[in-house]
Design a protein around this motif. Structure first.
Motif, mmCIF file in Angstrom:
data_model
loop_
_atom_site.group_PDB
_atom_site.id
_atom_site.type_symbol
_atom_site.label_atom_id
_atom_site.label_comp_id
_atom_site.label_asym_id
_atom_site.label_seq_id
_atom_site.Cartn_x
_atom_site.Cartn_y
_atom_site.Cartn_z
ATOM 1 N N UNK A 187 28.597 31.999 -21.056
ATOM 2 C CA UNK A 187 29.696 31.764 -21.551
ATOM 3 C C UNK A 187 31.066 31.863 -20.690
ATOM 4 N N UNK A 188 30.571 32.204 -19.496
ATOM 5 C CA UNK A 188 31.474 32.305 -18.440
ATOM 6 C C UNK A 188 32.556 33.399 -18.858
ATOM 7 N N UNK A 189 32.632 34.071 -19.690
ATOM 8 C CA UNK A 189 33.669 34.974 -19.879
ATOM 9 C C UNK A 189 32.995 36.816 -19.726
ATOM 10 N N UNK A 190 31.604 36.565 -19.391
ATOM 11 C CA UNK A 190 30.998 37.876 -19.130
ATOM 12 C C UNK A 190 29.750 37.906 -19.906
ATOM 13 N N UNK A 191 29.563 36.934 -20.879
ATOM 14 C CA UNK A 191 28.415 37.240 -21.652
ATOM 15 C C UNK A 191 27.284 36.098 -21.112
ATOM 16 N N UNK A 192 26.365 36.775 -20.781
ATOM 17 C CA UNK A 192 25.128 36.055 -20.244
ATOM 18 C C UNK A 192 23.850 36.527 -20.820
ATOM 19 N N UNK A 193 23.032 35.627 -21.440
ATOM 20 C CA UNK A 193 22.141 36.207 -22.232
ATOM 21 C C UNK A 193 20.814 35.364 -21.838
ATOM 22 N N UNK A 194 19.733 35.977 -21.773
ATOM 23 C CA UNK A 194 18.406 35.350 -21.626
ATOM 24 C C UNK A 194 17.750 35.621 -22.979
ATOM 25 N N UNK A 195 17.233 34.415 -23.303
ATOM 26 C CA UNK A 195 16.681 34.311 -24.721
ATOM 27 C C UNK A 195 15.292 33.738 -24.674
ATOM 28 N N UNK A 196 14.230 34.431 -25.295
ATOM 29 C CA UNK A 196 12.793 33.887 -25.115
ATOM 30 C C UNK A 196 12.645 33.224 -26.413
ATOM 31 N N UNK A 197 12.146 31.927 -26.274
ATOM 32 C CA UNK A 197 11.832 31.452 -27.500
ATOM 33 C C UNK A 197 10.688 30.037 -27.356
ATOM 34 N N UNK A 198 10.244 29.716 -28.230
ATOM 35 C CA UNK A 198 9.234 28.521 -28.120
ATOM 36 C C UNK A 198 9.788 27.203 -28.125
ATOM 37 N N UNK A 199 9.231 26.196 -27.399
ATOM 38 C CA UNK A 199 9.929 24.912 -27.130
ATOM 39 C C UNK A 199 9.880 24.084 -28.534
ATOM 40 N N UNK A 200 9.337 24.532 -29.568
ATOM 41 C CA UNK A 200 9.570 23.766 -30.674
ATOM 42 C C UNK A 200 10.307 24.466 -31.653
ATOM 43 N N UNK A 201 11.196 25.518 -31.094
ATOM 44 C CA UNK A 201 12.168 25.882 -31.898
ATOM 45 C C UNK A 201 13.453 24.784 -31.866
ATOM 46 N N UNK A 202 14.110 25.045 -33.035
ATOM 47 C CA UNK A 202 15.279 24.204 -33.011
ATOM 48 C C UNK A 202 16.415 24.890 -32.374
ATOM 49 N N UNK A 203 17.540 24.357 -32.369
ATOM 50 C CA UNK A 203 18.581 24.833 -31.840
ATOM 51 C C UNK A 203 19.412 25.744 -32.637
ATOM 52 N N UNK A 204 19.384 25.477 -33.835
ATOM 53 C CA UNK A 204 19.610 26.299 -34.945
ATOM 54 C C UNK A 204 19.083 27.680 -34.862
ATOM 55 N N UNK A 205 17.630 27.836 -34.723
ATOM 56 C CA UNK A 205 17.010 28.859 -34.262
ATOM 57 C C UNK A 205 17.410 29.762 -33.159
ATOM 58 N N UNK A 206 17.641 28.863 -32.025
ATOM 59 C CA UNK A 206 18.076 29.491 -30.744
ATOM 60 C C UNK A 206 19.409 29.954 -30.967
ATOM 61 N N UNK A 207 20.152 29.551 -31.807
ATOM 62 C CA UNK A 207 21.552 30.332 -32.201
ATOM 63 C C UNK A 207 21.487 31.428 -32.929
ATOM 64 N N UNK A 208 20.555 31.560 -33.983
ATOM 65 C CA UNK A 208 20.226 32.660 -34.441
ATOM 66 C C UNK A 208 19.936 33.778 -33.451
#
Lengths: 73, 387
Positions: free
Chosen positions: A8-29
């Protein structure tokens, strides 16, 4: 399984493991669980394209190691 | 400037009152046309007029998170900070339900904990319908008491993070509040008295088959939550009564269902007068457990779903129950045994296999700890495990 980087260019950098068939909503969760903000406040963008909640990562062609922009609404 | 808080206003929860609404949402409200047109130069009196015109409540909606007029008025109230008497008037007024909810919301945000409970709990008795705007932009139906319940139990409502309030029982323990009296308390007392009479009757006869059969058909059963259970089990009661080790089941039931019952009992006990609570609780628990156990058994028979977790515990309990057998004899209520010994053992194996398969598919026992951790998080969010 892919790993996506959200910044987010303000200090929050996050690496998230997910499946490629997850939706963006799941990624947001997943991001919300990691950063502590609420899932519905998060907005994921790539330049000016705001990613919609119901579409999968595979359909957006988000690959392993890709960086996305994290904004808040 | 129009957006600055009234300089005479006190700070709420240690901060500028407008900061209770978070920054992004606040900016959205400042840019909203409703705010700019209608909420300019409002005072407490003119605010009432605007509040009476409200016809729905809600948070932000749409892709660009547009705030509702309800939110704009909340921010306006935070800005001008009306007196407590005015807010209480809002809550007490009976005619305009949206004014009531507006007052209740403001009280929840700014009031002290005792005030919050004292003024919001009477609103539990208000059953009027409300229109709520969802985040997709559609409307849905809700009721005043549902909204109040959300305010008192959840910590996020209408896109605003609510300040923390302590649980009710903490305040009761400190003596700041009295125990809650529900409007349904009289009805509950009546029901409880009847149940106690039945219990007194039953405890006289002990360990008889007829008693089980009788209890299966007692009027209490009808009043229990799962009514359909009766229809299914009426035939089976009789065959189950003939079996050894009925007490065994009670023991097993108690271990398994203790946690489940505790929540249910606590909820029910809230409405019950204190002296009767302990007396009724044990009996209650027995009866509830039996009933629920029967329902579960029916589901097992019908669908043979994996209950192996409870089943494998069964075996252990069965081994240990002999010591407790004597103790159980003194209890009044008796639960029917689950099934004959030979059937139980053969059923365990297929169930155990299913249990193993389930564990694997969940992914939480993955050898790599990071992935196991990620899978646990995913399971808690309701997502499938990583591939």
């Amino acid at each position: 399984m892919i790993e996506v980087v959200l910044n987010d260019r303000l200090g929050k950098k996050v690496r998230v493991k997910c499946n490629d068939d997850d939706t963006i909503g799941d990624l947001k969760k997943l991001v919300a669980a990691q950063t502590g903000t609420r899932a519905d406040k998060i907005r994921i963008q790539k330049w000016y394209t705001v990613y919609k909640d119901h579409i999968t990562l595979k359909d957006y062609e988000i690959h392993d190691g890709m960086g996305l922009e994290l904004y808040y609404s | 400037m129009a957006n600055r808080t009234d300089p005479a206003a006190k700070s709420i929860h240690g901060t500028n009152p407008q900061n209770l609404v978070e920054k992004i949402l606040r900016s959205k409200i400042y840019q909203n046309t409703y705010w700019k047109e209608q909420c300019f130069g409002l005072t407490a009196e003119t605010l009432v007029d605007k509040a009476m015109e409200l016809d729905h409540l809600g948070g932000t909606y749409g892709g660009s998170r547009k705030p509702t007029p309800f939110m704009c008025l909340i921010l306006k109230m935070l800005q001008i900070q009306p007196d407590k008497e005015i807010v209480v008037e809002f809550i007490k007024n009976d005619e305009y339900k949206y004014v009531r909810v507006l007052g209740a919301f403001y009280m929840r945000l700014t009031g002290s904990v005792t005030d919050v409970y004292r003024y919001l709990e009477p609103l539990y008795n208000d059953y009027r319908k409300l229109r709520q705007k969802l985040s997709e932009g559609k409307f849905c139906l809700t009721h005043v008491d549902e909204v109040i319940d959300e305010l008192l139990t959840k910590d996020y409502s209408c896109d605003i993070a609510l300040p923390r309030v302590q649980k009710r029982w903490t305040l009761e323990a400190c003596g700041l509040l009295e125990p809650r009296r529900s409007a349904l308390e009289d009805d509950f007392e009546e029901e409880e008295e009847k149940e106690e009479e039945e219990q007194a009757m039953d405890s006289v006869e002990d360990d008889t088959h007829e008693k089980n059969y009788y209890r299966g058909r007692s009027p209490i059963r009808e009043r229990d939550r799962d009514r359909r259970r009766d229809r299914q089990y009426r035939d089976r009661d009789y065959e189950r009564d003939y079996g050894r080790g009925r007490e065994r089941d009670r023991d097993r039931d108690r271990d398994r269902d203790r946690d489940r019952d505790r929540d249910r009992d606590r909820e029910r006990d809230r409405h019950r007068p204190r002296d009767d609570r302990d007396y009724g609780r044990e009996r209650e628990r027995e009866r509830d457990r039996e009933g629920r156990e029967r329902e579960r058994r029916d589901r097992e028979r019908g669908r043979r779903r994996s209950r192996s977790r409870s089943r494998s515990r069964d075996r252990r309990d069965r081994d240990h129950e002999d010591g407790d057998h004597r103790k159980r004899r003194t209890r009044g209520s008796v639960s029917p045994r689950r099934r004959p010994e030979d059937d139980g053992s053969t059923r365990d194996e297929p169930k155990k296999k299913k249990e193993k398969k389930e564990k694997k598919s969940d992914g939480t026992d993955h050898p790599d700890p990071e992935i196991a951790e990620a899978n646990r998080l995913r399971a808690s969010l309701g997502l499938k495990p990583l591939k």
